[in-house]
Design a protein around this motif. Structure first.
Motif, PDB file in Angstrom:
ATOM      1  N   GLN A  57      -4.876   8.246   1.638  1.00 58.37           N
ATOM      2  CA  GLN A  57      -5.534   7.026   2.108  1.00 58.37           C
ATOM      3  C   GLN A  57      -4.690   5.865   1.580  1.00 58.37           C
ATOM      4  OE1 GLN A  57      -7.941   7.054   4.238  1.00 58.37           O
ATOM      5  NE2 GLN A  57      -8.313   9.271   4.120  1.00 58.37           N
ATOM      6  N   THR A  58      -4.061   5.126   2.489  1.00 65.22           N
ATOM      7  CA  THR A  58      -3.086   4.110   2.101  1.00 65.22           C
ATOM      8  C   THR A  58      -3.447   2.740   2.663  1.00 65.22           C
ATOM      9  OG1 THR A  58      -1.590   4.206   4.016  1.00 65.22           O
ATOM     10  CG2 THR A  58      -1.401   5.978   2.397  1.00 65.22           C
ATOM     11  N   ALA A  59      -2.651   1.751   2.287  1.00 63.45           N
ATOM     12  CA  ALA A  59      -2.849   0.400   2.804  1.00 63.45           C
ATOM     13  C   ALA A  59      -2.620   0.338   4.309  1.00 63.45           C
ATOM     14  CB  ALA A  59      -1.903  -0.561   2.091  1.00 63.45           C
ATOM     15  N   LYS A  60      -1.892   1.311   4.862  1.00 66.76           N
ATOM     16  CA  LYS A  60      -1.622   1.358   6.298  1.00 66.76           C
ATOM     17  C   LYS A  60      -2.436   2.447   6.992  1.00 66.76           C
ATOM     18  CE  LYS A  60       3.033  -0.557   5.893  1.00 66.76           C
ATOM     19  NZ  LYS A  60       4.468  -0.396   6.201  1.00 66.76           N
ATOM     20  N   GLY A  61      -3.546   2.824   6.376  1.00 62.28           N
ATOM     21  CA  GLY A  61      -4.409   3.827   6.983  1.00 62.28           C
ATOM     22  C   GLY A  61      -4.106   5.226   6.486  1.00 62.28           C
TER      23      GLY A  61
END
Length: 214
Positions: free
Chosen positions: A98-102
């Motif tokens: 789960q990242t800042a870009k989805g």
């Protein structure tokens, strides 16, 4: 049946059993090593210590996808490449981030030296269509597919190199430089010379037309 034949049959059977046991042990041990290495790498992505030799991969994943809030191993399996005597096997492990870009799914290869490899040899992103079946819930898969499309619809093939984000201010510099260029107003003499030059070019060698330009 004489004793010699019985001994040969018994020895062959024992050898077959031993080879089978060795293969099973290698597969089980390799899967455990890959699973443990994947969990350590996943923990490093969200702030834990990086396993030995994986610093560049940790930096590469973070620089590509931004802050990582969670990482979960979703699949570990044996992978075979090649045929016949040239065939070899190694383990693959998939991790959901789960990242800042989805959401992102990355794959880790454990294709190092030796029968059982504990070292990560390559890290890359998986396209949603390549994520193993049943490794994600329906909702997770939908979220992954949407985020993947927002990121451009193609996987990051090599995450060992940190990507460089160019700041907006730097990207806008060429336009600003063009705006700052001084606007030069040509003199009447220059405009007249340019007009005559265009007239001569249009004459295309016609003497009378060239004379009229003068």
């Amino acid at each position: 049946m004489n004793l010699r034949l019985m001994a040969i049959i018994g020895g062959t059977f024992a050898f077959t059993v031993a080879v089978g046991a060795l293969v099973v042990w290698v597969l089980v041990s390799g899967e455990k090593a890959a699973s443990d290495g994947s969990k350590q790498f996943a923990a490093a992505l969200v702030g834990g210590p990086a396993p030995k030799g994986t610093d560049e991969y940790v930096r590469g994943v973070r620089s590509r996808f931004g802050e990582i809030t969670s990482a979960r191993v979703i699949d570990t399996r044996n992978h075979r490449v090649g045929r016949g005597n040239n065939a070899r096997t190694y383990h693959l492990s998939d991790v959901l981030l789960q990242t800042a870009k989805g959401p992102v799914v990355i794959e880790l290869e454990f294709d190092g030296m030796g029968i059982i490899s504990k070292d990560i040899s390559e890290v890359y992103e998986l396209a949603p269509r390549d994520v193993p079946d049943d490794s994600l819930s329906d909702n997770e898969f939908v979220a992954l597919a949407k985020a993947y499309d927002r990121r451009g619809g193609y996987p990051a093939s090599d995450l060992s190199v940190a990507s460089v984000e160019v700041p907006d201010a730097v990207r806008q510099l060429p336009a600003k430089v063009r705006q700052l260029r001084p606007k030069i107003t040509p003199s009447p003499e220059l405009r007249d010379a340019q007009r005559r030059l265009k007239c001569v070019q249009k004459a295309k060698g016609d003497v009378e037309k060239m004379a009229a330009c003068a």
